[in-house]
Design a protein around this motif. Structure first.
Motif, PDB file in Angstrom:
ATOM      1  N   GLU A 152     -10.813  24.255  19.352  1.00  0.00           N
ATOM      2  CA  GLU A 152     -11.797  23.473  18.612  1.00  0.00           C
ATOM      3  C   GLU A 152     -12.379  24.338  17.509  1.00  0.00           C
ATOM      4  O   GLU A 152     -12.345  25.573  17.599  1.00  0.00           O
ATOM      5  CB  GLU A 152     -12.922  23.021  19.553  1.00  0.00           C
ATOM      6  N   ASN A 153     -12.939  23.685  16.472  1.00  0.00           N
ATOM      7  CA  ASN A 153     -13.500  24.473  15.372  1.00  0.00           C
ATOM      8  C   ASN A 153     -14.942  24.147  15.028  1.00  0.00           C
ATOM      9  O   ASN A 153     -15.523  24.792  14.166  1.00  0.00           O
ATOM     10  CB  ASN A 153     -12.626  24.338  14.119  1.00  0.00           C
ATOM     11  N   ARG A 154     -15.543  23.154  15.713  1.00  0.00           N
ATOM     12  CA  ARG A 154     -16.952  22.808  15.459  1.00  0.00           C
ATOM     13  C   ARG A 154     -17.669  22.685  16.792  1.00  0.00           C
ATOM     14  O   ARG A 154     -17.315  21.841  17.619  1.00  0.00           O
ATOM     15  CB  ARG A 154     -17.049  21.475  14.699  1.00  0.00           C
ATOM     16  N   ASP A 155     -18.682  23.502  16.965  1.00  0.00           N
ATOM     17  CA  ASP A 155     -19.371  23.521  18.256  1.00  0.00           C
ATOM     18  C   ASP A 155     -19.978  22.174  18.609  1.00  0.00           C
ATOM     19  O   ASP A 155     -19.950  21.767  19.771  1.00  0.00           O
ATOM     20  CB  ASP A 155     -20.457  24.601  18.258  1.00  0.00           C
ATOM     21  N   GLN A 156     -20.505  21.455  17.625  1.00  0.00           N
ATOM     22  CA  GLN A 156     -21.172  20.188  17.947  1.00  0.00           C
ATOM     23  C   GLN A 156     -20.195  19.177  18.544  1.00  0.00           C
ATOM     24  O   GLN A 156     -20.597  18.305  19.307  1.00  0.00           O
ATOM     25  CB  GLN A 156     -21.898  19.618  16.731  1.00  0.00           C
ATOM     26  N   ASP A 157     -18.912  19.298  18.199  1.00  0.00           N
ATOM     27  CA  ASP A 157     -17.895  18.436  18.801  1.00  0.00           C
ATOM     28  C   ASP A 157     -17.346  19.055  20.084  1.00  0.00           C
ATOM     29  O   ASP A 157     -17.078  18.359  21.068  1.00  0.00           O
ATOM     30  CB  ASP A 157     -16.718  18.231  17.834  1.00  0.00           C
ATOM     31  N   ALA A 158     -17.176  20.372  20.064  1.00  0.00           N
ATOM     32  CA  ALA A 158     -16.501  21.055  21.168  1.00  0.00           C
ATOM     33  C   ALA A 158     -17.336  21.111  22.437  1.00  0.00           C
ATOM     34  O   ALA A 158     -16.808  20.935  23.540  1.00  0.00           O
ATOM     35  CB  ALA A 158     -16.127  22.468  20.737  1.00  0.00           C
ATOM     36  N   ALA A 159     -18.634  21.368  22.302  1.00  0.00           N
ATOM     37  CA  ALA A 159     -19.466  21.578  23.491  1.00  0.00           C
ATOM     38  C   ALA A 159     -19.460  20.368  24.433  1.00  0.00           C
ATOM     39  O   ALA A 159     -19.189  20.509  25.628  1.00  0.00           O
ATOM     40  CB  ALA A 159     -20.884  21.971  23.089  1.00  0.00           C
ATOM     41  N   PRO A 160     -19.730  19.149  23.932  1.00  0.00           N
ATOM     42  CA  PRO A 160     -19.687  18.000  24.844  1.00  0.00           C
ATOM     43  C   PRO A 160     -18.281  17.709  25.364  1.00  0.00           C
ATOM     44  O   PRO A 160     -18.103  17.269  26.504  1.00  0.00           O
ATOM     45  CB  PRO A 160     -20.224  16.836  24.003  1.00  0.00           C
ATOM     46  N   LYS A 161     -17.277  17.964  24.545  1.00  0.00           N
ATOM     47  CA  LYS A 161     -15.888  17.724  24.963  1.00  0.00           C
ATOM     48  C   LYS A 161     -15.492  18.680  26.085  1.00  0.00           C
ATOM     49  O   LYS A 161     -14.881  18.281  27.089  1.00  0.00           O
ATOM     50  CB  LYS A 161     -14.957  17.889  23.764  1.00  0.00           C
ATOM     51  N   ALA A 162     -15.844  19.949  25.914  1.00  0.00           N
ATOM     52  CA  ALA A 162     -15.531  20.933  26.950  1.00  0.00           C
ATOM     53  C   ALA A 162     -16.262  20.593  28.249  1.00  0.00           C
ATOM     54  O   ALA A 162     -15.705  20.735  29.348  1.00  0.00           O
ATOM     55  CB  ALA A 162     -15.903  22.328  26.473  1.00  0.00           C
ATOM     56  N   ALA A 163     -17.504  20.130  28.129  1.00  0.00           N
ATOM     57  CA  ALA A 163     -18.268  19.753  29.324  1.00  0.00           C
ATOM     58  C   ALA A 163     -17.612  18.568  30.033  1.00  0.00           C
ATOM     59  O   ALA A 163     -17.503  18.547  31.262  1.00  0.00           O
ATOM     60  CB  ALA A 163     -19.706  19.414  28.939  1.00  0.00           C
ATOM     61  N   ALA A 164     -17.135  17.603  29.246  1.00  0.00           N
ATOM     62  CA  ALA A 164     -16.496  16.421  29.831  1.00  0.00           C
ATOM     63  C   ALA A 164     -15.161  16.758  30.489  1.00  0.00           C
ATOM     64  O   ALA A 164     -14.680  16.009  31.348  1.00  0.00           O
ATOM     65  CB  ALA A 164     -16.283  15.362  28.751  1.00  0.00           C
ATOM     66  N   CYS A 165     -14.567  17.878  30.086  1.00  0.00           N
ATOM     67  CA  CYS A 165     -13.251  18.277  30.610  1.00  0.00           C
ATOM     68  C   CYS A 165     -13.331  19.544  31.465  1.00  0.00           C
ATOM     69  O   CYS A 165     -12.319  20.227  31.665  1.00  0.00           O
ATOM     70  CB  CYS A 165     -12.286  18.509  29.448  1.00  0.00           C
ATOM     71  N   SER A 166     -14.518  19.832  31.979  1.00  0.00           N
ATOM     72  CA  SER A 166     -14.714  21.104  32.692  1.00  0.00           C
ATOM     73  C   SER A 166     -13.934  21.185  34.001  1.00  0.00           C
ATOM     74  O   SER A 166     -13.743  22.274  34.543  1.00  0.00           O
ATOM     75  CB  SER A 166     -16.201  21.326  32.966  1.00  0.00           C
ATOM     76  N   ASP A 167     -13.463  20.041  34.478  1.00  0.00           N
ATOM     77  CA  ASP A 167     -12.686  20.040  35.728  1.00  0.00           C
ATOM     78  C   ASP A 167     -11.202  20.343  35.488  1.00  0.00           C
ATOM     79  O   ASP A 167     -10.437  20.485  36.452  1.00  0.00           O
ATOM     80  CB  ASP A 167     -12.799  18.672  36.405  1.00  0.00           C
ATOM     81  N   LEU A 168     -10.801  20.468  34.220  1.00  0.00           N
ATOM     82  CA  LEU A 168      -9.383  20.642  33.908  1.00  0.00           C
ATOM     83  C   LEU A 168      -9.025  22.124  33.802  1.00  0.00           C
ATOM     84  O   LEU A 168      -9.855  22.937  33.396  1.00  0.00           O
ATOM     85  CB  LEU A 168      -9.050  19.939  32.593  1.00  0.00           C
ATOM     86  N   PRO A 169      -7.771  22.485  34.126  1.00  0.00           N
ATOM     87  CA  PRO A 169      -7.342  23.893  34.085  1.00  0.00           C
ATOM     88  C   PRO A 169      -6.976  24.331  32.680  1.00  0.00           C
ATOM     89  O   PRO A 169      -5.816  24.618  32.364  1.00  0.00           O
ATOM     90  CB  PRO A 169      -6.119  23.899  35.009  1.00  0.00           C
ATOM     91  N   LEU A 170      -7.988  24.390  31.803  1.00  0.00           N
ATOM     92  CA  LEU A 170      -7.746  24.655  30.390  1.00  0.00           C
ATOM     93  C   LEU A 170      -8.365  25.974  29.946  1.00  0.00           C
ATOM     94  O   LEU A 170      -9.423  26.377  30.439  1.00  0.00           O
ATOM     95  CB  LEU A 170      -8.340  23.531  29.530  1.00  0.00           C
ATOM     96  N   THR A 171      -7.718  26.622  28.995  1.00  0.00           N
ATOM     97  CA  THR A 171      -8.297  27.747  28.273  1.00  0.00           C
ATOM     98  C   THR A 171      -8.745  27.212  26.920  1.00  0.00           C
ATOM     99  O   THR A 171      -7.945  26.629  26.178  1.00  0.00           O
ATOM    100  CB  THR A 171      -7.254  28.863  28.083  1.00  0.00           C
ATOM    101  N   TRP A 172     -10.024  27.417  26.598  1.00  0.00           N
ATOM    102  CA  TRP A 172     -10.596  26.903  25.356  1.00  0.00           C
ATOM    103  C   TRP A 172     -10.688  28.016  24.321  1.00  0.00           C
ATOM    104  O   TRP A 172     -11.231  29.091  24.584  1.00  0.00           O
ATOM    105  CB  TRP A 172     -11.988  26.315  25.596  1.00  0.00           C
ATOM    106  N   HIS A 173     -10.160  27.734  23.128  1.00  0.00           N
ATOM    107  CA  HIS A 173     -10.223  28.663  22.003  1.00  0.00           C
ATOM    108  C   HIS A 173     -11.153  28.090  20.943  1.00  0.00           C
ATOM    109  O   HIS A 173     -11.071  26.901  20.621  1.00  0.00           O
ATOM    110  CB  HIS A 173      -8.840  28.852  21.374  1.00  0.00           C
ATOM    111  N   PHE A 174     -12.010  28.934  20.387  1.00  0.00           N
ATOM    112  CA  PHE A 174     -12.817  28.511  19.241  1.00  0.00           C
ATOM    113  C   PHE A 174     -12.192  29.127  18.000  1.00  0.00           C
ATOM    114  O   PHE A 174     -12.035  30.350  17.919  1.00  0.00           O
ATOM    115  CB  PHE A 174     -14.278  28.953  19.388  1.00  0.00           C
ATOM    116  N   VAL A 175     -11.812  28.296  17.029  1.00  0.00           N
ATOM    117  CA  VAL A 175     -11.042  28.774  15.877  1.00  0.00           C
ATOM    118  C   VAL A 175     -11.756  28.589  14.538  1.00  0.00           C
ATOM    119  O   VAL A 175     -11.220  28.980  13.506  1.00  0.00           O
ATOM    120  CB  VAL A 175      -9.650  28.095  15.815  1.00  0.00           C
ATOM    121  N   GLY A 176     -12.952  28.023  14.545  1.00  0.00           N
ATOM    122  CA  GLY A 176     -13.653  27.781  13.283  1.00  0.00           C
ATOM    123  C   GLY A 176     -14.573  28.925  12.915  1.00  0.00           C
ATOM    124  O   GLY A 176     -14.845  29.820  13.712  1.00  0.00           O
TER     125      GLY A 176
END
Length: 244
Positions: A60-84
């Motif tokens: 993701e590249n914008r925190d205002q979009d990424a933060a709620p999305k990451a919270a909604a997907c916190s149960d998934l086995p994902l590695t999150w990268h911030f690129v912005g």
């Protein structure tokens, strides 16, 4: 939702074919290249589908979009990268979900990331973002790159700072193919330059072997140059909706 799942599955398969072919052409093993799907502007429901389809790395590249999305997907086995490009006032929020920040480009940001990672009890991976067009603009323009990043001669100092900062792990380098300067329109040459800089970095920091380069339009050139990670958005998710 089935239609969207089918669309994403088809697109992922096409991107996988491209990566496989690029690896074969470069004499590399497929497992040497990690796909990061850039999910910016797309909903959490797409991230969930991608996870079901086997994607494990998203960006993701914008925190205002990424933060709620990451919270909604916190149960998934994902590695999150911030690129912005990351402002220091967003660091606390980003550190809460980002496993890797790929856009580290100044000492003040390193300090903020270190403080918040230590406070949160997390270890955050960091890539130094390299601006291969830094200093290439007309006289009087800023020394930094068009898309953020530090000039090649600033890598060593910034990398050393990351490496000795609590809560941070120096993972390697990232770049975006420049739109100006000597590498404009020469993506593979740009990525080969990044690989040379990575070789230099690994002399002092052997574990910092991640090289993030290449997107939907130029992933083949990145793989040919030796990139370990490619960041693909449009080719998987489709043309992005306009941000209003």
């Amino acid at each position: 939702m089935t239609d969207r799942r089918d669309e994403l599955a088809r697109n992922l398969a096409k991107v996988e074919e491209r990566i496989v072919a690029a690896c074969a052409a470069a004499g590399r093993k497929r497992e040497e290249v990690t796909l990061i799907v850039v999910t910016k502007t797309y909903p959490a429901s797409d991230v969930r589908i991608l996870s079901e389809l086997g994607v494990r790395q998203v960006a993701e590249n914008r925190d205002q979009d990424a933060a709620p999305k990451a919270a909604a997907c916190s149960d998934l086995p994902l590695t999150w990268h911030f690129v912005g490009q990351l402002q220091t006032n967003k660091v606390r929020s980003v550190v809460a979900y980002a496993d890797v920040v790929q856009s580290v480009d100044r000492p003040r940001l390193v300090g903020a990331l270190s403080r918040e990672a230590a406070r949160a009890g997390r270890e955050v991976g960091c890539l130094v973002q390299v601006a291969l067009d830094a200093g290439q603009g007309p006289a009087g323009t800023a020394a930094e790159g068009e898309r953020g990043g530090v000039a090649p001669d600033g890598i060593e100092e910034l990398a050393d700072l990351v490496a000795r900062s609590p809560g941070l792990r120096l993972d390697g380098l990232m770049t975006v193919a420049p739109l100006a300067g000597e590498y404009a329109g020469r993506q593979q040459a740009a990525f080969e330059r990044l690989m040379d800089l990575s070789t230099d970095l690994r002399r002092a920091h052997p574990a910092a072997n991640m090289v993030s380069a290449g997107m939907s339009a130029d992933l083949e050139q990145a793989v040919a140059a030796g990139a370990t990670h490619v960041r693909v958005g449009t080719a998987v998710l489709g043309v992005r909706p306009r941000l209003g």
